[in-house]
Motif scaffolding. Structure first.
Motif, PDB file in Angstrom:
ATOM      1  N   ALA A   1       0.827  -1.202   0.000  1.00  0.00           N
ATOM      2  CA  ALA A   1       0.000   0.000   0.000  1.00  0.00           C
ATOM      3  C   ALA A   1       0.865   1.257   0.000  1.00  0.00           C
ATOM      4  N   VAL A   2       1.987   1.218   0.715  1.00  0.00           N
ATOM      5  CA  VAL A   2       2.916   2.356   0.727  1.00  0.00           C
ATOM      6  C   VAL A   2       3.611   2.485  -0.625  1.00  0.00           C
ATOM      7  N   LEU A   3       4.094   1.378  -1.152  1.00  0.00           N
ATOM      8  CA  LEU A   3       4.827   1.421  -2.422  1.00  0.00           C
ATOM      9  C   LEU A   3       3.939   1.786  -3.595  1.00  0.00           C
ATOM     10  N   ALA A   4       2.646   1.539  -3.489  1.00  0.00           N
ATOM     11  CA  ALA A   4       1.725   1.886  -4.579  1.00  0.00           C
ATOM     12  C   ALA A   4       1.674   3.399  -4.787  1.00  0.00           C
ATOM     13  N   ARG A   5       2.031   4.157  -3.764  1.00  0.00           N
ATOM     14  CA  ARG A   5       2.016   5.619  -3.881  1.00  0.00           C
ATOM     15  C   ARG A   5       3.325   6.177  -4.433  1.00  0.00           C
ATOM     16  N   SER A   6       4.293   5.293  -4.711  1.00  0.00           N
ATOM     17  CA  SER A   6       5.595   5.726  -5.194  1.00  0.00           C
ATOM     18  C   SER A   6       5.497   6.272  -6.621  1.00  0.00           C
ATOM     19  N   VAL A   7       6.193   7.377  -6.875  1.00  0.00           N
ATOM     20  CA  VAL A   7       6.209   7.969  -8.227  1.00  0.00           C
ATOM     21  C   VAL A   7       7.433   7.503  -9.003  1.00  0.00           C
ATOM     22  N   GLN A   8       8.366   6.824  -8.336  1.00  0.00           N
ATOM     23  CA  GLN A   8       9.562   6.325  -8.997  1.00  0.00           C
ATOM     24  C   GLN A   8       9.382   4.857  -9.356  1.00  0.00           C
ATOM     25  N   PRO A   9       9.939   4.441 -10.500  1.00  0.00           N
ATOM     26  CA  PRO A   9       9.780   3.040 -10.919  1.00  0.00           C
ATOM     27  C   PRO A   9      10.641   2.103 -10.065  1.00  0.00           C
ATOM     28  N   LEU A  10      10.066   0.980  -9.682  1.00  0.00           N
ATOM     29  CA  LEU A  10      10.779  -0.029  -8.915  1.00  0.00           C
ATOM     30  C   LEU A  10      10.229  -1.382  -9.341  1.00  0.00           C
ATOM     31  N   SER A  11      11.087  -2.276  -9.709  1.00  0.00           N
ATOM     32  CA  SER A  11      10.647  -3.592 -10.180  1.00  0.00           C
ATOM     33  C   SER A  11      11.157  -4.684  -9.243  1.00  0.00           C
ATOM     34  N   ALA A  12      10.664  -5.899  -9.477  1.00  0.00           N
ATOM     35  CA  ALA A  12      11.077  -7.083  -8.703  1.00  0.00           C
ATOM     36  C   ALA A  12      10.949  -6.839  -7.201  1.00  0.00           C
ATOM     37  N   ILE A  13       9.818  -6.285  -6.792  1.00  0.00           N
ATOM     38  CA  ILE A  13       9.605  -5.994  -5.371  1.00  0.00           C
ATOM     39  C   ILE A  13       9.334  -7.289  -4.604  1.00  0.00           C
ATOM     40  N   THR A  14      10.004  -7.455  -3.488  1.00  0.00           N
ATOM     41  CA  THR A  14       9.753  -8.594  -2.610  1.00  0.00           C
ATOM     42  C   THR A  14       9.563  -8.102  -1.185  1.00  0.00           C
ATOM     43  N   VAL A  15       8.656  -8.762  -0.475  1.00  0.00           N
ATOM     44  CA  VAL A  15       8.404  -8.462   0.937  1.00  0.00           C
ATOM     45  C   VAL A  15       8.445  -9.780   1.694  1.00  0.00           C
ATOM     46  N   SER A  16       9.260  -9.844   2.726  1.00  0.00           N
ATOM     47  CA  SER A  16       9.315 -11.038   3.564  1.00  0.00           C
ATOM     48  C   SER A  16       9.186 -10.625   5.019  1.00  0.00           C
ATOM     49  N   ALA A  17       8.636 -11.515   5.823  1.00  0.00           N
ATOM     50  CA  ALA A  17       8.457 -11.226   7.241  1.00  0.00           C
ATOM     51  C   ALA A  17       8.693 -12.489   8.045  1.00  0.00           C
ATOM     52  N   SER A  18       9.222 -12.324   9.244  1.00  0.00           N
ATOM     53  CA  SER A  18       9.471 -13.471  10.105  1.00  0.00           C
ATOM     54  C   SER A  18       9.376 -13.042  11.563  1.00  0.00           C
ATOM     55  N   LEU A  19       9.029 -14.010  12.418  1.00  0.00           N
ATOM     56  CA  LEU A  19       8.993 -13.773  13.848  1.00  0.00           C
ATOM     57  C   LEU A  19      10.390 -13.961  14.429  1.00  0.00           C
ATOM     58  N   ILE A  20      10.798 -13.043  15.295  1.00  0.00           N
ATOM     59  CA  ILE A  20      12.100 -13.127  15.937  1.00  0.00           C
ATOM     60  C   ILE A  20      11.941 -12.881  17.431  1.00  0.00           C
ATOM     61  N   ASP A  21      13.032 -12.984  18.158  1.00  0.00           N
ATOM     62  CA  ASP A  21      13.058 -12.678  19.588  1.00  0.00           C
ATOM     63  C   ASP A  21      11.966 -13.435  20.339  1.00  0.00           C
ATOM     64  N   SER A  22      12.006 -14.763  20.186  1.00  0.00           N
ATOM     65  CA  SER A  22      11.033 -15.636  20.866  1.00  0.00           C
ATOM     66  C   SER A  22       9.590 -15.243  20.533  1.00  0.00           C
ATOM     67  N   ASN A  23       9.380 -14.867  19.265  1.00  0.00           N
ATOM     68  CA  ASN A  23       8.046 -14.529  18.738  1.00  0.00           C
ATOM     69  C   ASN A  23       7.454 -13.263  19.356  1.00  0.00           C
ATOM     70  N   ARG A  24       8.305 -12.403  19.911  1.00  0.00           N
ATOM     71  CA  ARG A  24       7.816 -11.138  20.458  1.00  0.00           C
ATOM     72  C   ARG A  24       8.025  -9.978  19.492  1.00  0.00           C
ATOM     73  N   ALA A  25       8.645 -10.249  18.337  1.00  0.00           N
ATOM     74  CA  ALA A  25       8.923  -9.177  17.375  1.00  0.00           C
ATOM     75  C   ALA A  25       8.779  -9.720  15.959  1.00  0.00           C
TER      76      ALA A  25
END
Length: 413
Positions: free
Chosen positions: A81-105
Motif C-alpha cells: 500500500a505504501v509502495l503503490a504511492r511511489s512515483v519512482q519506478p521499482l521492479s522485482a519488489i519482494t516483501v518477507s516477514a518473520s517472527l524473531i526474539d522468541s516470537n515477540r517481534a
C-alpha cells in the motif's frame, strides 16, 4: 575582409563545438544526480514500506508464543500500500516477514530493483535497493476488550467480583473519565490493564495499576463473517427432562433447557434466532466443537445460577475459535447473562459487538479452559464471581481468532 570574416566564423564554430562537448559531462553529471536522488527517494519509500509492514504484522500477532503464525500476508498488504504511492519506478519488489526474539517481534525486509536512467550506461546493470524494519509487541495478547468508547465503565467490576487474567491484557476502549471501574472489593488482575480514558478505583482494585489514555483498540473481529443462517430446523425448542443430544441447525424462537435436563450439543454451528437460549432449573448444557450465533429479536443467552456449563468452540469452519457470537445488527446493549455457579469450561471467544456481558455468580468461571477471550460492547461483573481468563493457547487446538494481538506494536530502532 573575407579572410577575417571566415576566421571569426571558424572561431565561433570551434567555440560552439567546444561548448557542446563540454555539455556532455555536465549532462552526465546532471543525469547521475537524478539517479542518485531517485535512489535516495526510493530507499526512503522502501523504509516506510518496511516500517508499515512490520507494524501491521506485529499488530496481528495473535499469540506471544505461537511460532507457526504466518505474518507475511499482513506485512505485504501494508508494505505494498505504501509502495503503490511511489512515483519512482521499482521492479522485482519482494516483501518477507518473520517472527524473531522468541516470537515477540516481527522483522520485515522489503527489496526492489531500480533501473537508472544514466548510470546504467556506465555500469550496464540495475541497482538493488533494500530496507529492513523490526516491530515489537508488549507480549500480552488481548483476553478482554470493552468496545464502548463513550460511557462510564465499559469494563465494570463491583461488590466482590474478580477478573483473573494473569498472562494477558484487559482493555476498556471508553474515553470517559471513568472508562474502567473497580468498585467495592472487586479485583481486576491481569498482565496489563489499559483504558482509553480514566479509571475509578483504588490500588486494591487493580493489579497492576491501569495505564490510562491508551489508544483505542479497533474491534479485532470486525471483519469476521457470521455463519450462514438457514431455515428453521427447530421452533420454540424446549427440553425439560431426560438426556438429549441436539444437532446443529437454526433454532427459531430460541432454546430452553430446564428441570434437570442434560443436553449435549453435537459439534457444529447453532443459530439461536428470534428468541433466547436459556439454561436453568439444574439443567446441564455441554458440547465440544460448538459455536452458537445469536440473531434476530431477543436472541440472547441466560445461564442461570443452578445450571451447569461445559462448552468449547469449533476448531474449524465458520465459527472456528468462536464460542458465542452476537449478530452485529443486534439491538444495542442487550444483556447476555452468565449466572452459573458451575461453568468451568468456556473454551473459545465470546464476541458480543453490540451487547453487554453480565456476570454474577459466586464461584469461579472458565477456570478449566485453556483460554477464554471476551470482546463485548460492555462487560459487567457483580457478586463473588471470579472470571478466569487463561491464555494457555499451546494446550488446545481451538484457534484464537485473528486480530486478537498481543497489545501494542512499536518500531524497534
Amino acid at each position: 575582409m573575407d579572410a577575417l570574416t571566415h576566421a571569426v566564423a571558424d572561431r565561433r564554430g570551434n567555440v560552439a563545438i567546444l561548448f557542446s562537448l563540454s555539455l556532455l559531462p555536465l549532462m552526465a553529471v546532471a543525469g547521475a544526480g537524478f539517479d542518485f536522488m531517485a535512489m535516495s527517494t526510493l530507499r526512503s519509500q522502501l523504509q516506510a514500506a518496511a516500517d508499515a509492514g512490520a507494524l501491521r504484522a506485529a499488530r496481528e500477532l495473535r499469540l506471544a508464543r505461537m511460532g507457526n503464525f504466518d505474518v507475511t500476508p499482513f506485512a505485504k498488504t501494508a508494505a505494498q500500500a505504501v509502495l503503490a504511492r511511489s512515483v519512482q519506478p521499482l521492479s522485482a519488489i519482494t516483501v518477507s516477514a518473520s517472527l524473531i526474539d522468541s516470537n515477540r517481534a516481527v522483522q520485515v525486509n522489503v527489496s526492489g530493483v531500480y533501473e537508472p536512467k544514466v548510470l546504467r550506461v556506465v555500469y550496464k546493470q540495475t541497482v538493488p535497493l533494500a530496507a529492513q524494519s523490526v516491530a515489537r509487541t508488549n507480549g500480552f495478547p488481548i483476553c478482554a476488550l470493552g468496545l464502548d468508547q463513550k460511557n462510564k465503565g465499559a469494563i465494570f467490576l463491583q461488590e466482590n467480583a474478580r477478573v483473573t487474567a494473569q498472562f494477558c491484557s484487559v482493555q476498556s476502549n471508553s474515553k470517559h473519565p471513568q472508562g474502567l471501574v473497580g468498585a467495592n472489593n472487586s479485583v481486576l488482575a491481569a498482565g496489563m490493564i489499559c483504558t482509553a480514558g480514566g479509571k475509578f478505583g483504588n490500588k486494591i482494585n487493580f493489579t497492576p495499576d491501569p495505564i490510562t489514555d491508551c489508544p483505542v483498540v479497533p474491534d479485532p473481529l470486525a471483519a469476521r463473517a457470521p455463519p450462514p443462517v438457514g431455515g428453521c430446523t427447530h421452533t420454540n425448542e424446549v427440553v425439560s427432562s431426560g438426556t438429549l443430544t441436539l444437532m446443529p441447525g437454526t433454532y427459531c424462537g430460541g432454546l430452553k433447557v430446564s428441570n434437570g435436563a442434560a443436553v449435549t450439543l453435537a459439534p457444529g454451528a447453532y443459530v439461536i434466532k428470534d428468541g433466547p437460549l436459556v439454561v436453568e432449573g439444574g439443567a446441564s448444557f455441554k458440547g465440544v466443537g460448538v459455536g452458537i450465533y445469536f440473531t434476530g429479536s431477543n436472541a440472547t443467552f441466560k445461564f442461570a445460577p443452578e445450571s451447569s456449563l461445559s462448552l468449547s468452540a469449533p476448531t474449524s469452519g465458520a465459527l472456528a475459535g468462536i464460542l458465542l457470537f452476537e449478530d452485529r445488527n443486534a439491538t444495542p446493549l442487550q444483556q447476555y447473562e452468565i449466572l452459573s455457579n458451575d461453568a468451568p469450561l468456556l473454551l473459545g471467544t465470546i464476541y458480543l459487538p453490540q451487547g453487554k456481558l453480565y456476570v454474577n455468580a459466586n464461584k469461579s468461571i472458565a477456570q478449566s479452559s485453556a483460554f477464554t477471550i471476551i470482546v463485548a460492547q460492555r462487560m459487567e461483573l457483580y457478586g463473588g464471581s471470579n472470571l478466569i481468563l487463561n491464555s494457555n493457547y499451546d494446550s488446545t487446538n481451538v484457534p484464537v481468532p485473528g486480530g486478537l494481538n498481543p497489545g501494542y506494536a512499536y518500531l524497534s530502532k
